[in-house]
Design a protein around this motif. Sequence first.
Motif, mmCIF file in Angstrom:
data_model
loop_
_atom_site.group_PDB
_atom_site.id
_atom_site.type_symbol
_atom_site.label_atom_id
_atom_site.label_comp_id
_atom_site.label_asym_id
_atom_site.label_seq_id
_atom_site.Cartn_x
_atom_site.Cartn_y
_atom_site.Cartn_z
ATOM 1 N N GLY A 196 0.830 -1.337 0.033
ATOM 2 C CA GLY A 196 -0.032 0.012 0.012
ATOM 3 C C GLY A 196 0.865 1.415 -0.015
ATOM 4 N N PRO A 197 2.023 1.366 0.999
ATOM 5 C CA PRO A 197 2.482 2.600 0.779
ATOM 6 C C PRO A 197 2.954 2.842 -0.535
ATOM 7 C CG PRO A 197 3.205 1.618 2.709
ATOM 8 C CD PRO A 197 2.296 0.639 1.718
ATOM 9 N N ALA A 198 3.514 2.058 -1.466
ATOM 10 C CA ALA A 198 4.015 2.397 -2.860
ATOM 11 C C ALA A 198 2.684 3.181 -3.591
ATOM 12 C CB ALA A 198 4.446 1.189 -3.526
ATOM 13 N N TYR A 199 1.497 2.571 -3.453
ATOM 14 C CA TYR A 199 0.469 3.309 -3.988
ATOM 15 C C TYR A 199 0.391 4.604 -3.663
ATOM 16 C CZ TYR A 199 -1.122 -1.823 -3.794
ATOM 17 O OH TYR A 199 -0.949 -3.122 -4.003
ATOM 18 N N VAL A 200 0.598 4.688 -2.582
ATOM 19 C CA VAL A 200 0.312 6.268 -1.827
ATOM 20 C C VAL A 200 1.458 7.078 -2.580
ATOM 21 C CG1 VAL A 200 -0.015 7.540 0.096
ATOM 22 C CG2 VAL A 200 -1.003 5.496 0.177
ATOM 23 N N TYR A 201 2.576 6.517 -2.544
ATOM 24 C CA TYR A 201 3.556 7.362 -2.971
ATOM 25 C C TYR A 201 3.726 7.787 -4.328
ATOM 26 C CZ TYR A 201 5.911 5.541 1.316
ATOM 27 O OH TYR A 201 6.122 5.036 2.800
ATOM 28 N N LEU A 202 3.056 6.940 -5.122
ATOM 29 C CA LEU A 202 3.013 7.190 -6.574
ATOM 30 C C LEU A 202 1.852 8.466 -6.510
ATOM 31 C CD1 LEU A 202 3.443 5.971 -9.519
ATOM 32 C CD2 LEU A 202 1.450 5.052 -9.261
ATOM 33 N N ILE A 203 0.853 8.380 -5.863
ATOM 34 C CA ILE A 203 -0.049 9.227 -6.003
ATOM 35 C C ILE A 203 0.495 10.685 -5.425
ATOM 36 C CG2 ILE A 203 -2.477 9.999 -4.789
ATOM 37 C CD1 ILE A 203 -3.234 7.034 -4.905
ATOM 38 N N VAL A 204 1.201 10.613 -4.315
ATOM 39 C CA VAL A 204 1.747 11.988 -3.817
ATOM 40 C C VAL A 204 2.508 12.639 -4.751
ATOM 41 C CG1 VAL A 204 3.659 12.539 -2.061
ATOM 42 C CG2 VAL A 204 1.726 10.926 -1.247
ATOM 43 N N GLU A 205 3.388 11.756 -5.496
ATOM 44 C CA GLU A 205 4.338 12.412 -6.455
ATOM 45 C C GLU A 205 3.604 13.086 -7.597
ATOM 46 O OE1 GLU A 205 6.302 9.090 -8.610
ATOM 47 O OE2 GLU A 205 7.671 10.445 -9.592
ATOM 48 N N ALA A 206 2.561 12.477 -8.028
ATOM 49 C CA ALA A 206 1.509 13.252 -9.121
ATOM 50 C C ALA A 206 1.067 14.527 -8.378
ATOM 51 C CB ALA A 206 0.551 12.188 -9.460
ATOM 52 N N TRP A 207 0.435 14.166 -7.202
ATOM 53 C CA TRP A 207 0.007 15.548 -6.571
ATOM 54 C C TRP A 207 0.938 16.638 -6.485
ATOM 55 C CZ3 TRP A 207 -3.964 13.909 -2.071
ATOM 56 C CH2 TRP A 207 -4.935 14.769 -1.730
ATOM 57 N N ILE A 208 2.033 16.394 -5.988
ATOM 58 C CA ILE A 208 3.178 17.222 -5.690
ATOM 59 C C ILE A 208 3.406 18.053 -6.984
ATOM 60 C CG2 ILE A 208 5.610 17.627 -5.288
ATOM 61 C CD1 ILE A 208 4.920 15.371 -3.045
ATOM 62 N N ASP A 209 3.418 17.303 -8.164
ATOM 63 C CA ASP A 209 3.509 17.822 -9.671
ATOM 64 C C ASP A 209 2.482 18.963 -9.965
ATOM 65 O OD1 ASP A 209 5.843 16.312 -10.267
ATOM 66 O OD2 ASP A 209 4.665 14.925 -11.292
ATOM 67 N N ALA A 210 1.157 18.429 -9.469
ATOM 68 C CA ALA A 210 0.172 19.519 -9.737
ATOM 69 C C ALA A 210 0.459 20.690 -9.027
ATOM 70 C CB ALA A 210 -1.073 18.692 -9.253
ATOM 71 N N GLY A 211 0.876 20.550 -7.677
ATOM 72 C CA GLY A 211 1.265 21.562 -6.867
ATOM 73 C C GLY A 211 2.360 22.568 -7.426
ATOM 74 N N ILE A 212 3.196 21.878 -8.299
ATOM 75 C CA ILE A 212 4.345 22.754 -8.692
ATOM 76 C C ILE A 212 3.551 23.310 -9.746
ATOM 77 C CG2 ILE A 212 6.410 22.469 -9.879
ATOM 78 C CD1 ILE A 212 7.418 20.078 -7.729
ATOM 79 N N LYS A 213 3.134 22.772 -10.812
ATOM 80 C CA LYS A 213 2.368 23.218 -11.826
ATOM 81 C C LYS A 213 1.417 24.484 -11.596
ATOM 82 C CE LYS A 213 0.756 23.758 -16.055
ATOM 83 N NZ LYS A 213 1.526 24.567 -17.189
ATOM 84 N N LEU A 214 0.923 24.710 -10.149
ATOM 85 C CA LEU A 214 0.081 25.634 -9.817
ATOM 86 C C LEU A 214 0.952 26.795 -9.158
ATOM 87 C CD1 LEU A 214 -2.815 23.495 -8.187
ATOM 88 C CD2 LEU A 214 -3.035 25.166 -10.003
#
Length: 239
Positions: A152-170
Amino acid sequence: MHLVIIGNGTIGRAIREALHRVDPLREVAMLGRGESIAAVADADVVLLCVKPHQIQDALETLAPTMRPGTTLVSVAAKTTLASLRASLPTAIGVVRAMPNLPVGELAGMTALACESEPKDLERCEELFGTMGRTVRIEERLMDAATAMNGCGPAYVYLIVEAWIDAGIKLGFSYETARTLVAQTLLGAAASVLASDEHPAALKTAVTTPAGCTIAGLMQLEDGRIRSTIVRAVLAAAEA
Ligand SMILES: NC(=O)c1ccc[n+]([C@@H]2O[C@H](COP(=O)([O-])OP(=O)(O)OC[C@H]3O[C@@H](n4cnc5c(N)ncnc54)[C@H](OP(=O)(O)O)[C@@H]3O)[C@@H](O)[C@H]2O)c1
């Protein structure tokens, strides 16, 4: 409880560091390959943190030194209680545990299965309970637990990575985006654990009619996030 960890790899080290964090004065022996196993003779719990293909060799070495009443706990995926039991004297209790790496942050999730004495499970609940939460499950669900909380933690890390990318884009810095995302996940997880409400009810409570949350949720639904997550966990369980 006198604990000896066998295997000084990723999960063995995480568990030892977690126990040290709980009680800096507690001595926990962690034995690597080729080291003396004399400490095993005094152990109440021997925690086997080796890869599945390394289990048989390790048990052959450990079995003659373990005293009756000791609990052997294996964290290896796919290694059954029957196969562990077959390599050990009957007076040794056997437990399968499936922890995850956040044990290191004292926020682990550990599934436990056992067919021997209640004291063996109780020892494991005491041990892993200091590093997060535990659940007792039937052994037939251990591969499912591996896919749910072990991976499970690996699934969450993938989601976190993408979500951070969104923050950087913002326009946020990486550090700020990381904090925004990780603390939001922590808070949402805390509300799920603290509430008897179904997650759908919690989602409704934060979704204002005609607001921005529903706009984001619609994008996630268009991306088939529900069936993607279900299929990901099923694939891990069958791998
Ligand atoms: N990593 C996770 O997040 C996680 C989560 C839940 C469960 N698990 C389970 O935990 C087990 C270990 O995973 P890991 O990621 O920690 O693997 P790892 O990093 O490869 O660690 C295993 C360690 O055990 C050592 N070892 C092997 N045989 C030994 C022996 N007879 N005596 C003492 N030490 C021995 C290995 O040494 P060598 O390098 O010399 O082989 C290695 O240092 C696996 O069965 C896995 O399914 C892992």
